[in-house]
Design a protein around this motif. Sequence first.
Motif, PDB file in Angstrom:
ATOM      1  N   ARG A 117       0.854  -1.115   0.048  1.00 26.75           N
ATOM      2  CA  ARG A 117       0.093  -0.183  -0.111  1.00 26.75           C
ATOM      3  C   ARG A 117       0.993   1.187   0.000  1.00 26.75           C
ATOM      4  N   TYR A 118       0.867   2.113  -1.082  1.00 30.82           N
ATOM      5  CA  TYR A 118       1.714   3.310  -1.250  1.00 30.82           C
ATOM      6  C   TYR A 118       1.090   4.481  -0.718  1.00 30.82           C
ATOM      7  N   SER A 119       1.435   5.301   0.035  1.00 27.00           N
ATOM      8  CA  SER A 119       1.178   6.589   0.251  1.00 27.00           C
ATOM      9  C   SER A 119       2.259   7.704  -0.395  1.00 27.00           C
ATOM     10  N   VAL A 120       1.924   8.244  -1.175  1.00 23.80           N
ATOM     11  CA  VAL A 120       2.628   9.354  -1.958  1.00 23.80           C
ATOM     12  C   VAL A 120       2.648  10.463  -0.864  1.00 23.80           C
ATOM     13  N   GLU A 121       1.510  11.125  -0.121  1.00 25.17           N
ATOM     14  CA  GLU A 121       1.472  12.089   0.791  1.00 25.17           C
ATOM     15  C   GLU A 121       2.605  11.799   1.859  1.00 25.17           C
ATOM     16  N   ARG A 122       2.792  10.457   2.486  1.00 23.91           N
ATOM     17  CA  ARG A 122       3.593  10.219   3.406  1.00 23.91           C
ATOM     18  C   ARG A 122       4.732   9.668   3.074  1.00 23.91           C
ATOM     19  N   ASN A 123       4.875   9.519   1.807  1.00 20.61           N
ATOM     20  CA  ASN A 123       6.152   9.020   1.064  1.00 20.61           C
ATOM     21  C   ASN A 123       6.697   7.836   1.796  1.00 20.61           C
ATOM     22  N   GLU A 124       5.592   6.809   1.847  1.00 21.07           N
ATOM     23  CA  GLU A 124       5.941   5.397   2.547  1.00 21.07           C
ATOM     24  C   GLU A 124       5.191   4.183   1.918  1.00 21.07           C
ATOM     25  N   MET A 125       5.760   3.214   1.937  1.00 26.48           N
ATOM     26  CA  MET A 125       5.019   1.802   1.631  1.00 26.48           C
ATOM     27  C   MET A 125       4.797   0.863   2.708  1.00 26.48           C
ATOM     28  N   GLU A 126       3.691   0.240   2.869  1.00 25.91           N
ATOM     29  CA  GLU A 126       3.340  -0.751   3.733  1.00 25.91           C
ATOM     30  C   GLU A 126       3.048  -2.039   3.020  1.00 25.91           C
ATOM     31  N   MET A 127       3.406  -3.079   3.810  1.00 30.27           N
ATOM     32  CA  MET A 127       2.944  -4.423   3.449  1.00 30.27           C
ATOM     33  C   MET A 127       1.726  -5.054   4.057  1.00 30.27           C
ATOM     34  N   LEU A 128       0.676  -5.039   3.404  1.00 29.68           N
ATOM     35  CA  LEU A 128      -0.541  -5.335   4.148  1.00 29.68           C
ATOM     36  C   LEU A 128      -0.852  -6.502   3.960  1.00 29.68           C
ATOM     37  N   ARG A 129      -1.709  -7.549   4.768  1.00 36.12           N
ATOM     38  CA  ARG A 129      -2.022  -8.736   4.542  1.00 36.12           C
ATOM     39  C   ARG A 129      -3.223  -8.750   3.730  1.00 36.12           C
ATOM     40  N   LEU A 130      -3.025  -9.882   2.489  1.00 33.03           N
ATOM     41  CA  LEU A 130      -4.248 -10.082   1.686  1.00 33.03           C
ATOM     42  C   LEU A 130      -4.733 -11.465   2.071  1.00 33.03           C
TER      43      LEU A 130
END
Length: 204
Positions: free
Chosen positions: A84-97
């Motif tokens: 999950r990319y957040s351009v505003e926070r300039n970060e990426m998380e890896m979330l469970r699918l």
Amino acid sequence: MTPIQLAKKELRQAMKLKLAQLTSEEKAGQSQRVTELLLQSEIYQKSRKISIFLNMKNEIQTSTILSDILSSTTTAPRMCFIPRYSVERNEMEMLRLYSLSDFDSLKEDKWGIKQPAMDDEREEAIQSGGLDLILVPGVAFSTSGARLGHGKGFYDRYLRKCRESGCRPVTIGLAFNEQICEHVPCSENDVLLDHIFYAAMKST
């Protein structure tokens, strides 16, 4: 612009032109071969917690890998995590699918890639003990593990965050043959990958 930044810009432009010449059939064929190499690899077969990117048009197609992770029926089933990319926070998380139906319910972002909504609270990989394997996209790769991304730095920052948290997942770049270069310009902020899988490589 520094010499390294200029070299990266030029390589991205060259790769864009090269990949534009690949037909849909060539992309599908190479994607199938890379998928076979990955699924047959000992690294993949031993991994339980796996992060996978959802491909854009000029990246190895990952739908079959995604399905394999989510359909595992072993006594220790695999767990799937997606970016999950957040351009505003300039970060990426890896979330469970959790399932293919969970995947189908996701909305597309501005790049046309599905990802969990920003207010969707899910298990995050680092916070739940880390990952065994991260499958990484890119624009260009060297066989020694150098990678050129799209310039946002999401994966480099996330890989450093993994290491800072004490977890050290195996990292594999997935590439078309045309993305393999003898030299990929790197700066001190670029993280080398452990392996690069591409269609013309020998089986591991």
